[in-house]
Motif scaffolding. Structure first.
Motif, PDB file in Angstrom:
ATOM      1  N   GLU A 112     -19.100  -5.653  -9.822  1.00 39.56           N
ATOM      2  CA  GLU A 112     -18.576  -4.620 -10.714  1.00 39.56           C
ATOM      3  C   GLU A 112     -17.055  -4.518 -10.621  1.00 39.56           C
ATOM      4  O   GLU A 112     -16.380  -4.163 -11.573  1.00 39.56           O
ATOM      5  CB  GLU A 112     -19.211  -3.263 -10.394  1.00 39.56           C
ATOM      6  CG  GLU A 112     -20.616  -3.144 -10.999  1.00 39.56           C
ATOM      7  CD  GLU A 112     -21.379  -1.928 -10.526  1.00 39.56           C
ATOM      8  OE1 GLU A 112     -20.792  -1.113  -9.778  1.00 39.56           O
ATOM      9  OE2 GLU A 112     -22.567  -1.797 -10.885  1.00 39.56           O
ATOM     10  N   LEU A 113     -16.530  -4.852  -9.438  1.00 40.18           N
ATOM     11  CA  LEU A 113     -15.080  -4.808  -9.268  1.00 40.18           C
ATOM     12  C   LEU A 113     -14.407  -6.115  -9.667  1.00 40.18           C
ATOM     13  O   LEU A 113     -13.189  -6.261  -9.603  1.00 40.18           O
ATOM     14  CB  LEU A 113     -14.741  -4.501  -7.798  1.00 40.18           C
ATOM     15  CG  LEU A 113     -15.039  -3.087  -7.320  1.00 40.18           C
ATOM     16  CD1 LEU A 113     -14.922  -3.004  -5.810  1.00 40.18           C
ATOM     17  CD2 LEU A 113     -14.099  -2.082  -7.967  1.00 40.18           C
ATOM     18  N   ILE A 128     -14.748  -8.962  -8.109  1.00 34.17           N
ATOM     19  CA  ILE A 128     -14.369  -9.759  -6.935  1.00 34.17           C
ATOM     20  C   ILE A 128     -15.511 -10.714  -6.596  1.00 34.17           C
ATOM     21  O   ILE A 128     -16.651 -10.291  -6.418  1.00 34.17           O
ATOM     22  CB  ILE A 128     -14.111  -8.835  -5.722  1.00 34.17           C
ATOM     23  CG1 ILE A 128     -12.895  -7.956  -5.994  1.00 34.17           C
ATOM     24  CG2 ILE A 128     -13.911  -9.638  -4.437  1.00 34.17           C
ATOM     25  CD1 ILE A 128     -12.619  -6.951  -4.896  1.00 34.17           C
ATOM     26  N   GLN A 180     -17.432   3.865   2.979  1.00 32.86           N
ATOM     27  CA  GLN A 180     -16.575   3.605   1.826  1.00 32.86           C
ATOM     28  C   GLN A 180     -15.186   3.185   2.306  1.00 32.86           C
ATOM     29  O   GLN A 180     -14.572   2.269   1.762  1.00 32.86           O
ATOM     30  CB  GLN A 180     -16.490   4.883   0.972  1.00 32.86           C
ATOM     31  CG  GLN A 180     -15.706   4.745  -0.319  1.00 32.86           C
ATOM     32  CD  GLN A 180     -16.359   3.839  -1.346  1.00 32.86           C
ATOM     33  OE1 GLN A 180     -17.558   3.627  -1.310  1.00 32.86           O
ATOM     34  NE2 GLN A 180     -15.571   3.288  -2.244  1.00 32.86           N
ATOM     35  N   ASP A 181     -14.698   3.842   3.371  1.00 30.80           N
ATOM     36  CA  ASP A 181     -13.370   3.518   3.909  1.00 30.80           C
ATOM     37  C   ASP A 181     -13.297   2.053   4.339  1.00 30.80           C
ATOM     38  O   ASP A 181     -12.292   1.380   4.114  1.00 30.80           O
ATOM     39  CB  ASP A 181     -13.057   4.392   5.136  1.00 30.80           C
ATOM     40  CG  ASP A 181     -12.633   5.800   4.726  1.00 30.80           C
ATOM     41  OD1 ASP A 181     -12.715   6.112   3.527  1.00 30.80           O
ATOM     42  OD2 ASP A 181     -12.230   6.571   5.612  1.00 30.80           O
ATOM     43  N   TYR A 239     -21.659  -4.269  -5.932  1.00 31.40           N
ATOM     44  CA  TYR A 239     -20.404  -3.518  -5.823  1.00 31.40           C
ATOM     45  C   TYR A 239     -19.211  -4.440  -6.128  1.00 31.40           C
ATOM     46  O   TYR A 239     -18.336  -4.100  -6.921  1.00 31.40           O
ATOM     47  CB  TYR A 239     -20.313  -2.922  -4.411  1.00 31.40           C
ATOM     48  CG  TYR A 239     -18.973  -2.346  -4.015  1.00 31.40           C
ATOM     49  CD1 TYR A 239     -18.613  -1.048  -4.395  1.00 31.40           C
ATOM     50  CD2 TYR A 239     -18.065  -3.068  -3.247  1.00 31.40           C
ATOM     51  CE1 TYR A 239     -17.390  -0.506  -4.022  1.00 31.40           C
ATOM     52  CE2 TYR A 239     -16.846  -2.539  -2.868  1.00 31.40           C
ATOM     53  CZ  TYR A 239     -16.509  -1.255  -3.252  1.00 31.40           C
ATOM     54  OH  TYR A 239     -15.302  -0.730  -2.883  1.00 31.40           O
ATOM     55  N   THR A 257      -7.044  -8.322  -1.415  1.00 34.81           N
ATOM     56  CA  THR A 257      -5.953  -8.283  -2.400  1.00 34.81           C
ATOM     57  C   THR A 257      -4.643  -8.751  -1.777  1.00 34.81           C
ATOM     58  O   THR A 257      -3.924  -9.576  -2.345  1.00 34.81           O
ATOM     59  CB  THR A 257      -5.779  -6.838  -2.930  1.00 34.81           C
ATOM     60  OG1 THR A 257      -7.048  -6.340  -3.339  1.00 34.81           O
ATOM     61  CG2 THR A 257      -4.821  -6.783  -4.102  1.00 34.81           C
ATOM     62  N   ASN A 286     -11.232  -4.505   0.761  1.00 37.50           N
ATOM     63  CA  ASN A 286     -10.668  -4.767  -0.571  1.00 37.50           C
ATOM     64  C   ASN A 286      -9.150  -4.929  -0.506  1.00 37.50           C
ATOM     65  O   ASN A 286      -8.575  -5.805  -1.156  1.00 37.50           O
ATOM     66  CB  ASN A 286     -10.999  -3.621  -1.530  1.00 37.50           C
ATOM     67  CG  ASN A 286     -12.483  -3.507  -1.793  1.00 37.50           C
ATOM     68  OD1 ASN A 286     -13.235  -4.427  -1.529  1.00 37.50           O
ATOM     69  ND2 ASN A 286     -12.920  -2.362  -2.314  1.00 37.50           N
ATOM     70  N   GLN A 287      -8.510  -4.059   0.263  1.00 31.76           N
ATOM     71  CA  GLN A 287      -7.051  -4.131   0.366  1.00 31.76           C
ATOM     72  C   GLN A 287      -6.624  -5.454   1.002  1.00 31.76           C
ATOM     73  O   GLN A 287      -5.650  -6.069   0.568  1.00 31.76           O
ATOM     74  CB  GLN A 287      -6.490  -2.967   1.204  1.00 31.76           C
ATOM     75  CG  GLN A 287      -6.683  -1.575   0.602  1.00 31.76           C
ATOM     76  CD  GLN A 287      -5.865  -1.319  -0.660  1.00 31.76           C
ATOM     77  OE1 GLN A 287      -5.199  -2.202  -1.195  1.00 31.76           O
ATOM     78  NE2 GLN A 287      -5.933  -0.093  -1.159  1.00 31.76           N
ATOM     79  N   GLU A 339     -13.111  -0.227   1.390  1.00 35.42           N
ATOM     80  CA  GLU A 339     -11.777  -0.149   0.777  1.00 35.42           C
ATOM     81  C   GLU A 339     -10.744  -0.932   1.579  1.00 35.42           C
ATOM     82  O   GLU A 339      -9.855  -1.561   1.014  1.00 35.42           O
ATOM     83  CB  GLU A 339     -11.368   1.318   0.617  1.00 35.42           C
ATOM     84  CG  GLU A 339     -12.112   1.973  -0.543  1.00 35.42           C
ATOM     85  CD  GLU A 339     -12.130   3.477  -0.514  1.00 35.42           C
ATOM     86  OE1 GLU A 339     -11.601   4.071   0.446  1.00 35.42           O
ATOM     87  OE2 GLU A 339     -12.676   4.078  -1.455  1.00 35.42           O
ATOM     88  N   LEU A 340     -10.903  -0.911   2.878  1.00 41.40           N
ATOM     89  CA  LEU A 340      -9.969  -1.659   3.721  1.00 41.40           C
ATOM     90  C   LEU A 340     -10.148  -3.166   3.504  1.00 41.40           C
ATOM     91  O   LEU A 340      -9.168  -3.914   3.416  1.00 41.40           O
ATOM     92  CB  LEU A 340     -10.202  -1.298   5.196  1.00 41.40           C
ATOM     93  CG  LEU A 340      -9.027  -1.495   6.131  1.00 41.40           C
ATOM     94  CD1 LEU A 340      -7.744  -0.880   5.596  1.00 41.40           C
ATOM     95  CD2 LEU A 340      -9.350  -0.898   7.490  1.00 41.40           C
ATOM     96  N   THR A 378       0.806  -1.230   0.000  1.00 45.41           N
ATOM     97  CA  THR A 378       0.000   0.000   0.000  1.00 45.41           C
ATOM     98  C   THR A 378       0.835   1.275   0.000  1.00 45.41           C
ATOM     99  O   THR A 378       0.292   2.358  -0.147  1.00 45.41           O
ATOM    100  CB  THR A 378      -0.923   0.048   1.226  1.00 45.41           C
ATOM    101  OG1 THR A 378      -0.116  -0.037   2.408  1.00 45.41           O
ATOM    102  CG2 THR A 378      -1.927  -1.083   1.221  1.00 45.41           C
TER     103      THR A 378
END
Lengths: 130, 281
Positions: B218-219, B221, B173-174, B215, B184, B180-181, B177-178, B27
């Motif tokens: 679309e990504l 995942i 949203q945060d 969501y 990954t 998602n990270q 995103e966390l 990151t």
């Protein structure tokens, strides 16, 4: 002579990113255009240059890596800042190899990207490219 | 991303550096190491040496050409307030060491708010549940009261699954995103478990689950989704914690999980689960 306003393009298919960033950056005196579609952003890039481009990496259609490659090819002096919700060492390395100014993993606070943009702006001014 | 890492001289702190390095490598986050001492007029030598050793360990996980942090130009600690010291370096990204005097949890929470960190990471001893320097109270209080997400690392290394427990509270949203990270980073599968109240609310949580599924689709995942009653959740969380990291959305005043995982429940969860625990806000 008045200082030229620094222009910024924001490209992220998450509308919330542009919604959060655009008003804050405009308040700080930047000229900001925000896009959620890489196709539309690319059309705009064909029309004009931006001092700074902030782009997401993972998007529908053209991905951010292709987009930043095209931007850097067309406007080598434009500073590109990559933001991504799916950061990997490989994408960070590839981004830097392509000449991006900085790489920010999501989530980030508004202050963090504002600070990176200010550093990119300072670099451009120092290099005499703004 | 800005990551605050709570450290002391315990083995559980030493063990998490590799995981912190993996996250930092991917990151390019700004990293803040915090050490807290009980009472001293200057930074304790053992804590200073410990933090500097952790810094060197972290840097050592990076190939030299990819290291985004700089070495300290000198090692003079700057006093930033009574009982507060700072050593900072600016490479492409910022790396800083903070030493504070007082209660560990209180100082960590205060620093997280000051620097606006996106994530707090801490380890804990698994000997008797989840302890920090012999106290259960520290991980619990940080997990419960932090102004940002918190990752309590109990089990180091790669996780096969990120099991996210969702209720009807607001999903920031945060926090997405966390997740998602982490998916990954660990190359892990994602399970989203929706929790419904006994009566009603099903529509709302189902709608939210469909939105989340959309969501992630679309990504690109793949996410596995399950809806369950609130009384099933505790057993499910304890059982599924063997598979990977358990993530709990604890935000929002109306959060059912906040009620369900009261102080004693977060305590139990930290004590009983074998996995690492991510509290999302």
């Amino acid at each position: 002579m008045a200082n030229k306003q620094t222009s910024i393009m924001i490209l992220d298919d998450e509308p919330i990113v542009g919604k959060r960033l655009k008003p804050s950056l405009e308040k700080k005196g930047y000229e900001v255009e925000s896009f959620t579609s890489s196709k539309e952003a690319l059309e705009r890039i064909e029309e004009r240059a931006f001092d700074i481009v902030v782009t997401d990496l993972k998007m529908e259609g053209m991905d951010g890596m292709q987009f930043l490659t095209l931007v850097k090819e067309k406007y080598p002096d434009t500073e590109v800042i990559v933001i991504t919700g799916f950061a990997t060492m490989a994408t960070a390395r590839e981004s830097f190899n392509k000449g991006v100014f900085d790489f920010l993993a999501k989530p980030f606070k508004l202050g963090e990207i504002v600070e990176v943009i200010a550093r990119a702006e300072a670099k451009k001014k120092k290099d005499g490219k703004a | 991303m800005k990551i605050l890492v709570m450290l002391d001289t315990g083995n559980y702190s030493r063990r998490i550096i590799k995981d912190v390095a993996r996250l930092a490598k991917n990151t390019f986050a700004d990293i803040i190491f915090l050490g807290v001492q009980e009472n001293n007029k200057k930074p304790a030598k053992s804590l200073v040496n410990g933090l500097l050793k952790y810094q060197q360990d972290l840097y050592g996980f990076f190939p030299p050409e990819d290291l985004p942090y700089a070495e300290f130009t000198d090692r003079s600690w700057r006093e930033t307030g009574p009982g507060k010291w700072l050593l900072t370096s600016r490479g492409m990204k910022e790396f800083s060491l903070h030493i504070r005097t007082g209660s560990v949890a209180r100082e960590a929470l205060a620093l997280a708010a000051e620097v606006e960190s996106d994530l707090i990471i801490l380890g804990c001893s698994r000997k008797f549940g989840c302890e920090w320097d012999g106290e259960m109270n520290v991980p619990l209080r940080v997990a419960r009261d932090a102004p940002c997400s918190v990752l309590v690392i109990k089990k180091v290394g790669k996780a096969k699954q990120i099991i996210s427990i969702l209720d009807q509270s607001v999903v920031s949203q945060d926090s997405l995103e966390l997740v998602n990270q982490l998916v990954t980073l660990h190359d892990a599968g994602l399970k989203i478990v929706g929790v419904k109240e006994k009566k009603g609310k099903k529509d709302k949580i189902e709608k939210q689950m469909v939105e989340l599924l959309k969501y992630y689709n679309e990504l690109g995942i793949g996410a596995w989704i399950k809806l369950m009653n609130r009384e099933e959740v505790q057993d499910y969380v304890t059982a599924s914690s063997r598979e990977g990291i358990v993530a709990l959305w604890m935000g929002g005043r109306e959060s059912l999980l906040k009620k369900l995982f009261s102080r004693s429940m977060v305590d139990k969860l930290l004590e009983n689960t074998t996995s690492s625990l991510l509290i999302l806000r």
